[in-house]
Enzyme design. Structure first.
Site, PDB file in Angstrom:
ATOM      1  N   SER A 229       0.854  -1.190   0.000  1.00  0.00           N
ATOM      2  CA  SER A 229       0.000   0.000   0.000  1.00  0.00           C
ATOM      3  C   SER A 229       0.885   1.234   0.000  1.00  0.00           C
ATOM      4  CB  SER A 229      -0.872   0.011   1.262  1.00  0.00           C
ATOM      5  OG  SER A 229      -1.296   1.333   1.536  1.00  0.00           O
TER       6      SER A 229
ATOM      7  N   HIS B 290      -1.512  -1.725  -3.996  1.00  0.00           N
ATOM      8  CA  HIS B 290      -2.753  -1.480  -3.249  1.00  0.00           C
ATOM      9  C   HIS B 290      -2.938   0.035  -3.110  1.00  0.00           C
ATOM     10  CE1 HIS B 290      -5.798  -2.645  -0.184  1.00  0.00           C
ATOM     11  NE2 HIS B 290      -5.415  -1.540   0.428  1.00  0.00           N
TER      12      HIS B 290
ATOM     13  N   HIS C 106      -8.619  -0.043  -3.271  1.00  0.00           N
ATOM     14  CA  HIS C 106      -9.379  -0.296  -2.045  1.00  0.00           C
ATOM     15  C   HIS C 106     -10.162   0.970  -1.730  1.00  0.00           C
ATOM     16  CE1 HIS C 106      -9.209  -1.004   2.624  1.00  0.00           C
ATOM     17  NE2 HIS C 106     -10.429  -1.098   2.127  1.00  0.00           N
TER      18      HIS C 106
ATOM     19  N   MET D 268     -12.420   3.167   0.281  1.00  0.00           N
ATOM     20  CA  MET D 268     -13.008   3.454   1.594  1.00  0.00           C
ATOM     21  C   MET D 268     -13.824   4.730   1.428  1.00  0.00           C
ATOM     22  SD  MET D 268      -9.643   2.381   3.736  1.00  0.00           S
ATOM     23  CE  MET D 268      -8.648   2.526   2.242  1.00  0.00           C
TER      24      MET D 268
ATOM     25  N   MET E 103      -9.661   7.164   0.083  1.00  0.00           N
ATOM     26  CA  MET E 103     -10.455   7.582   1.252  1.00  0.00           C
ATOM     27  C   MET E 103     -11.105   8.921   0.955  1.00  0.00           C
ATOM     28  SD  MET E 103      -7.827   6.658   4.311  1.00  0.00           S
ATOM     29  CE  MET E 103      -6.847   5.149   4.288  1.00  0.00           C
TER      30      MET E 103
ATOM     31  N   ASP F  52      -5.157   2.972  -1.718  1.00  0.00           N
ATOM     32  CA  ASP F  52      -6.192   3.287  -0.726  1.00  0.00           C
ATOM     33  C   ASP F  52      -6.897   4.585  -1.080  1.00  0.00           C
ATOM     34  OD1 ASP F  52      -5.988   1.189   1.324  1.00  0.00           O
ATOM     35  OD2 ASP F  52      -3.934   1.916   1.554  1.00  0.00           O
TER      36      ASP F  52
ATOM     37  N   MET G  89     -10.484  -6.643   6.982  1.00  0.00           N
ATOM     38  CA  MET G  89      -9.667  -5.586   7.584  1.00  0.00           C
ATOM     39  C   MET G  89      -9.124  -6.066   8.926  1.00  0.00           C
ATOM     40  SD  MET G  89      -9.558  -3.083   5.429  1.00  0.00           S
ATOM     41  CE  MET G  89      -8.611  -1.969   6.489  1.00  0.00           C
TER      42      MET G  89
ATOM     43  N   ASP H 260      -5.580  -6.641   5.518  1.00  0.00           N
ATOM     44  CA  ASP H 260      -5.085  -5.273   5.347  1.00  0.00           C
ATOM     45  C   ASP H 260      -5.057  -4.587   6.703  1.00  0.00           C
ATOM     46  OD1 ASP H 260      -4.480  -2.710   4.529  1.00  0.00           O
ATOM     47  OD2 ASP H 260      -6.331  -2.412   3.381  1.00  0.00           O
TER      48      ASP H 260
END
Ligand code: DX5
Ligand code: ZN
Length: 219
Positions: A10, A34, A67, A69, A38, A36, A138, A174
């Site tokens: 990540s 990966h 991923h 979120m 957000m 992320d 998670m 993760d």
């Protein structure tokens, strides 16, 4: 266990001002990148807007595992598939129509994955195991890198592994994956490992990826 191991670093803890060179450090030894995403709504943190994320996806030399979120996963997941992600992971807690979201990701040629926050039970989502390519369990509360690995999530990993049976569904963990925890997660049944701070806070990120892979493969 004999199934393949995947290490997916990540970049959350990488230097955002020079992402391409950060990605280059681990590209030759990693399976996926990966990413992320957000939105400061689903989690109390913000990383990239869609334009910046699309740029990272299109420039990355590694296939990207996005991923998400974000709230409103139904609408956003398909955009990340269209942008060229190899895999799109969305949170079941943020989706209204999980089955339709899985289908729309796949229709755009990406692998589809559902993510579960620590308090979310796999038992409530069994019906989707016939459609997903990966389940992300998670092992920290989503939102930040560098948190402590929640060892009690291993029960959920083991249970999910059992429920999956011989279907070719990957199980990703993760949060807090490091040289100290990767074997525990592998033992429980995970095969796909996100590692953020362990890799990018290391002076030798590629060497760290290799060491993590070696440990996971020894189980
Ligand atoms: C946390 C993110 C993780 C994070 C992991 O919400 O989803 O991918 O980058 O970072 P570490 O490995 O430092 O826990
Ligand atoms: Zn993540």
């Amino acid at each position: 266990m004999t199934s393949e191991i995947r290490i997916t670093p990540s970049i959350l803890n990488a230097d955002f001002s020079k992402l391409q060179s950060e990605i280059q450090k681990i590209a030759s030894v990693s399976d996926l990148l990966h990413l992320d995403i957000m939105d400061n709504i689903f989690v109390p943190n913000f990383t990239f807007d869609f334009d910046k994320a699309s740029e990272i996806i299109s420039q990355s030399s590694l296939p990207v595992d996005s991923h998400l979120m974000v709230a409103d996963a139904d609408a956003i997941a398909v955009q990340y598939a269209e942008a060229g992600s190899a895999s799109v992971t969305f949170h079941v807690e943020a989706a209204r129509d999980i089955r339709a979201t899985i289908s729309s990701i796949k229709r755009h040629g990406a692998r589809a994955s559902i993510a579960l926050k620590p308090a979310t039970k796999i038992d409530d989502y069994l019906e989707f195991l016939d459609a997903v390519d990966m389940v992300l369990i998670m092992t920290v509360e989503p939102g930040f890198g560098g948190q402590k690995f929640m060892a009690h999530m291993m029960e959920k990993v083991t249970k999910t592994r059992k429920l999956i049976g011989d279907r070719p569904i990957w199980i990703q963990v993760d949060g807090g994956i490091s040289l100290e925890t990767i074997e525990i997660a592998r033992e429980a049944g995970a095969d796909t490992f996100v590692a953020g701070s362990a890799v990018f806070n290391s002076p030798e990120p590629a060497e760290m990826v290799n060491k993590l892979r070696q440990l996971a493969s020894s189980i």
